[in-house]
Design an enzyme around this catalytic site. Structure first.
Site: not given
Ligand code: NAP
Length: 295
Positions: A97, A120, A53
């Site tokens: 994450q 997200d 990322k």
């Protein structure tokens, strides 16, 4: 005739090039989209994803910060970090994450991210918007990427029977919601299957569009695919392969060699959905920066 390959690397690259123009436009207004990635613990797969990322942000010209915390980090410390990131004007997108260590309540953490920075799409405000068909909600990167693969490969979703196998909150559920939306890449008739579904092959064989996200190596065989169907394989699984230097290879949730003889189009693993997930994360971060700059 073997299926046409839906190439996530090529479609992802095309989208990133388009995004480049938007990023340049924002930079002219002195706004550099910024992403913060928070990693708690030392899960090796998570470390790889976080590195990928960061690299993607560098290549796209986005500002990024990766904050690494030890696996013993108390929940309160993570919450304080999120408050700081919520208030940081350089950061437009925040990604925590997953998975998080056991002492941390994942839902409480995801609910603490400012919904306007929730690139997200896991905050309940965004989950609700996506479920309700409100396009202002951030769409989770993986199903959003799948939807873009379908749109950009000229797969007509309108009126098609889409069967989604898997009902996770990261992939299956939002995937079903996106396919149901009234608009491009939506208006499908959607069936969702999961581990308690009876006679799963009866469902998959009815799919014009079959999307599989279960994390079971090569679970879907060729005879579970309707001739001419479009198959999107979200799964990423490591299987032992002594012929490889690493000792393993990656396979999806679909038996690719069998399914490609039956389907009209199919995504490979790797090189299908994976590159789209990162692309859509960049995309959501740029959208967040655009919304922030127009406030
Ligand atoms: P997950 O949270 O483990 O969810 C798996 C889902 O599959 C669950 O809903 C489960 O049903 C269902 N399932 C499991 N076994 C099944 C079976 N035998 N028949 C029918 N349904 C079954 O997984 P996930 O996060 O959604 O990820 C799924 C796969 O996609 C994994 O391989 C993951 O690595 C991959 N993935 C790839 C990307 C990418 O960027 N390419 C991104 C995210 C995930 P129940 O709910 O009934 O338990």
């Amino acid at each position: 005739m073997p299926a046409r390959l839906i190439d996530g690397n090529a479609i992802g690259a095309e989208m990133r090039a388009e995004l480049g123009a938007e990023i340049a436009g924002l930079k002219k207004k002195a706004v550099t989209p910024g992403l913060a990635v928070v990693l708690v613990g030392d899960n090796p797969a998570s470390e790889v994803y976080v590195r990928m990322k960061g690299k993607a942000c560098d290549e796209a010209g986005l500002y990024h910060e990766t904050v690494k915390l030890s696996k013993e980090t108390p929940e309160g410390e993570l919450m304080s970090l999120l408050e700081r990131l919520n208030a940081n004007p350089q950061i437009h997108g925040i990604l925590v994450q997953l998975p998080l260590p056991k002492q941390i309540d994942t839902n409480r953490v995801l609910h603490r991210v400012d919904p306007r920075k929730d690139v997200d799409g896991f905050h309940p405000e965004n989950v609700g918007k996506v479920a309700g068909g409100d396009p202002s909600g951030f769409r989770p990167a993986t199903p959003y990427g799948v939807q873009q693969l379908l749109i950009r490969s000229d797969v007509e979703t309108k009126g098609a029977h889409a069967v989604v196998v898997g009902r996770s909150s990261i992939v299956g559920r939002p995937m079903a919601a996106l396919l149901l939306q009234d608009g491009k890449g939506g208006n499908a008739t959607v069936t969702v299957c999961h581990s308690r579904t009876r006679n799963i092959a009866e469902h998959t064989r009815q799919a014009d569009i079959l999307i599989v996200a279960i994390g079971k190596p090569e679970f879907v065989s060729g005879d579970m695919v309707k001739p001419g169907a479009v198959v999107i394989d979200v799964g990423v699984n490591r299987v032992d392969d002594p012929s490889k230097k690493s000792g393993y290879r990656l396979v999806g949730d679909v038996q690719f060699d069998e399914a490609k003889q039956v389907a009209s189009a199919i995504t490979p693993v790797p090189g299908g959905v994976g590159p789209m997930t990162i692309t859509m994360l960049l995309y959501n971060t740029v959208q967040a920066a655009k919304q922030w700059s127009s406030r």
